[in-house]
Design a protein around this motif. Structure first.
Motif, PDB file in Angstrom:
ATOM      1  N   TYR B   7    -135.962  64.473  59.146  1.00  0.00           N
ATOM      2  CA  TYR B   7    -134.681  63.668  59.846  1.00  0.00           C
ATOM      3  C   TYR B   7    -134.327  63.315  61.019  1.00  0.00           C
ATOM      4  O   TYR B   7    -135.523  64.014  62.081  1.00  0.00           O
ATOM      5  N   ASP B   9    -131.342  62.814  62.979  1.00  0.00           N
ATOM      6  CA  ASP B   9    -130.044  62.437  63.554  1.00  0.00           C
ATOM      7  C   ASP B   9    -130.104  64.002  64.781  1.00  0.00           C
ATOM      8  O   ASP B   9    -128.780  64.720  64.400  1.00  0.00           O
ATOM      9  N   THR B  12    -126.582  64.532  66.585  1.00  0.00           N
ATOM     10  CA  THR B  12    -125.144  65.271  65.735  1.00  0.00           C
ATOM     11  C   THR B  12    -125.817  66.738  65.586  1.00  0.00           C
ATOM     12  O   THR B  12    -124.870  67.535  66.477  1.00  0.00           O
ATOM     13  N   THR B 297    -130.648  53.356  69.294  1.00  0.00           N
ATOM     14  CA  THR B 297    -129.334  52.736  68.468  1.00  0.00           C
ATOM     15  C   THR B 297    -129.518  50.937  68.483  1.00  0.00           C
ATOM     16  O   THR B 297    -130.075  50.592  68.899  1.00  0.00           O
ATOM     17  N   VAL B 319    -129.887  59.296  59.109  1.00  0.00           N
ATOM     18  CA  VAL B 319    -129.263  58.508  60.085  1.00  0.00           C
ATOM     19  C   VAL B 319    -128.389  58.273  60.607  1.00  0.00           C
ATOM     20  O   VAL B 319    -127.983  58.866  60.020  1.00  0.00           O
ATOM     21  N   SER B 320    -127.640  58.696  62.025  1.00  0.00           N
ATOM     22  CA  SER B 320    -126.156  58.539  61.681  1.00  0.00           C
ATOM     23  C   SER B 320    -126.111  57.243  62.635  1.00  0.00           C
ATOM     24  O   SER B 320    -126.527  55.459  62.129  1.00  0.00           O
ATOM     25  N   SER B 321    -124.373  56.712  62.280  1.00  0.00           N
ATOM     26  CA  SER B 321    -124.110  55.154  62.020  1.00  0.00           C
ATOM     27  C   SER B 321    -122.576  55.039  63.137  1.00  0.00           C
ATOM     28  O   SER B 321    -121.649  56.078  63.189  1.00  0.00           O
ATOM     29  N   ARG B 348    -128.203  54.875  64.126  1.00  0.00           N
ATOM     30  CA  ARG B 348    -128.565  55.452  65.462  1.00  0.00           C
ATOM     31  C   ARG B 348    -129.586  57.033  65.069  1.00  0.00           C
ATOM     32  O   ARG B 348    -129.192  57.239  63.933  1.00  0.00           O
ATOM     33  N   SER B 350    -132.305  59.727  66.011  1.00  0.00           N
ATOM     34  CA  SER B 350    -132.688  60.331  67.638  1.00  0.00           C
ATOM     35  C   SER B 350    -133.570  61.345  66.804  1.00  0.00           C
ATOM     36  O   SER B 350    -133.122  62.174  65.683  1.00  0.00           O
TER      37      SER B 350
END
Lengths: 75, 383
Positions: B7, B9, B12, B297, B319-321, B348, B350
């Motif tokens: 994990y 992210d 978030t 990022t 992950v995030s985008s 991104r 984190s």
């Protein structure tokens, strides 16, 4: 005025950038290609591509065909 | 194809801190009554709420009566913006804000503009750092009621020059609101603000708890219908067990913050260096030095952001985008747009307290092949 027009309307990111990347090496140095692209990401990604590839981003315009981006082949 | 999950992210929502879990379970049994009532169960709930407020205020460096618990970080941000504007509406209608604020702040700004107010966004540079001279000009203009600056970008990690921006605000007599959601519990807070917000699930507390701190003497007026709870700053009964868990986990996160920064910052450096070296045609964005310790990022040229997230998910990476194809509005991230950096193929990453060096190594080992595979499928290799 551009020397040619690349119609990428209706294409989602990153397709307009890919289309520009395919076309630019095929045109003579100095040629201005106008990319018509209505995906909002093109406004960010076409100038960013020019910067990463050392091509000249001439201008973003909004004409009768919607948002458009002029690129000059610099090398 | 199932790989063990990694994990990445935390920006978030960080995984629940074990201290939050313990405190939540204890407070579910002990803190269900309304702390405003006059009987034994209520007094017990009041004690828990007071203790949570005292501990959280101490971590933030504010007085307990300056701090309110809200029903989310978003609600806290909305209240900070609209209340700061309402409190100084006689001064003028203008909200000055950086172009890279969180969408919660921008949505509050949209509400303000729709009601006849003015919003004046201030640009950032290619690294995502505030243009201080434009900021100083903007806050000095007549009619500015409030200025809003994020402590560090939630999308690219660039730490903002809050102290300098606050000095410009002080010179102009304009209160500064700082959205510190990515900083609280991780890095020391900047000085000079009048209003500050944060969100518990960013530091490992439960979701549904926000912090709203309003310094004494700040002209701030609640934008919500009247309610006397939480100092009159936010309506509704607090989710007390969640607030207790948020406070306990913040104390724990803050106690470990310096050690975690020392551990995570080099892992982010490693990701920045290795992604740039081992993935062709990638743009690692954000300030390489003045940045959050846990967030990085990058954007991969010619790669579809949604396809990249799915491919990473299949290999167990969360992950995030900021790419437009991953957003409900189909617009690219306003942060990447303001910076003028590539927005497609954006990822991104984190990190958090459970992230190990092995997790990062596995991500770095697999990413180049995943990106190459997507480029081969799309027929864009060598473009």
């Amino acid at each position: 005025m551009p020397d040619e027009v690349l119609d990428c309307r209706g294409q989602r990111c990153p397709l307009p950038v890919i289309a520009a990347a395919r076309r630019m090496p095929e045109v003579p140095v100095g040629t201005v290609v106008r990319v018509l692209a209505d995906d909002p990401a093109a406004a960010v990604d076409i100038p960013a591509w020019c910067r990463m590839r050392g091509q000249e981003f001439v201008a973003a315009i909004t004409g009768p065909d919607g948002p458009a981006y002029d690129i000059r082949r610099a090398h | 194809m199932n790989a063990s999950p990694v994990y990445l992210d935390a920006a978030t929502a960080a995984p629940t801190h074990p201290v939050a879990r313990q405190a939540l379970l204890a407070a579910l049994d002990d803190g269900w009554a309304d702390p405003g009532k006059l009987y034994g169960q209520a007094r017990r709930a009041r004690q828990l709420l007071d203790a949570a407020r005292e501990a959280t205020a101490q971590t933030l460096g504010v007085r307990a009566d300056e701090l309110s618990f809200t029903s989310s970080g978003t609600t806290a941000a909305h209240g900070a913006v609209l209340g700061g504007l309402a409190g100084r509406r006689r001064v003028g209608p203008t909200l000055v804000h950086s172009a890279i604020e969180h969408s919660a702040v921008l949505h509050a700004a949209e509400r303000h503009v729709a009601a006849g107010g003015v919003a004046d966004p201030v640009p950032v540079d290619r690294l995502g750092r505030l243009d201080l001279s434009a900021w100083s000009d903007a806050v000095r203009a007549p009619g500015v009621a409030l200025a809003a600056l994020i402590s560090a970008s939630h999308e690219v990690g660039t730490v903002q020059p809050v102290a300098e921006a606050a000095a410009a605000c002080a010179g102009a007599g304009v209160p500064l609101y700082v959205d510190a959601a990515q900083s609280v519990g991780r890095v020391p807070l900047p000085a000079g603000w009048s209003v500050l917000t944060a969100s518990a699930h960013k530091w490992g507390g439960p979701s549904g708890v926000g912090l709203l701190a309003v310094r004494k003497g700040t002209r701030w007026e609640s934008p919500w219908p009247a309610d006397d709870r939480e100092g009159g700053r936010t309506p509704g009964s607090v989710n007390l067990p969640a607030v207790v868990a948020a406070a306990a986990s913040l104390r724990a996160a803050a106690a470990d913050a310096a050690a975690e920064e020392t551990r995570l910052a080099p892992l982010v450096d490693r990701i920045r260096a290795r992604v740039a070296a081992e993935v062709p045609d990638v743009e690692v964005v954000g300030d390489p030095v003045l940045r959050l310790p846990h967030l990085v990022t990058f954007s991969c040229l010619y790669v579809d952001g949604e396809a990249l997230l799915h491919a990473l998910d299949r290999r167990g990476f969360a992950v995030s985008s900021g790419s437009s194809c991953t957003s409900s509005t189909l617009r690219p991230s306003h942060v990447l747009e303001a910076m003028g950096v590539l927005s497609h193929g954006n990822v991104r990453v984190s990190l958090h307290r459970e992230t190990t060096e092995a997790d990062v190594e596995r991500f770095l080992a697999e990413l180049p092949g995943i990106v190459a595979g997507l480029r081969a499928e799309a027929g864009v290799v060598g473009l």
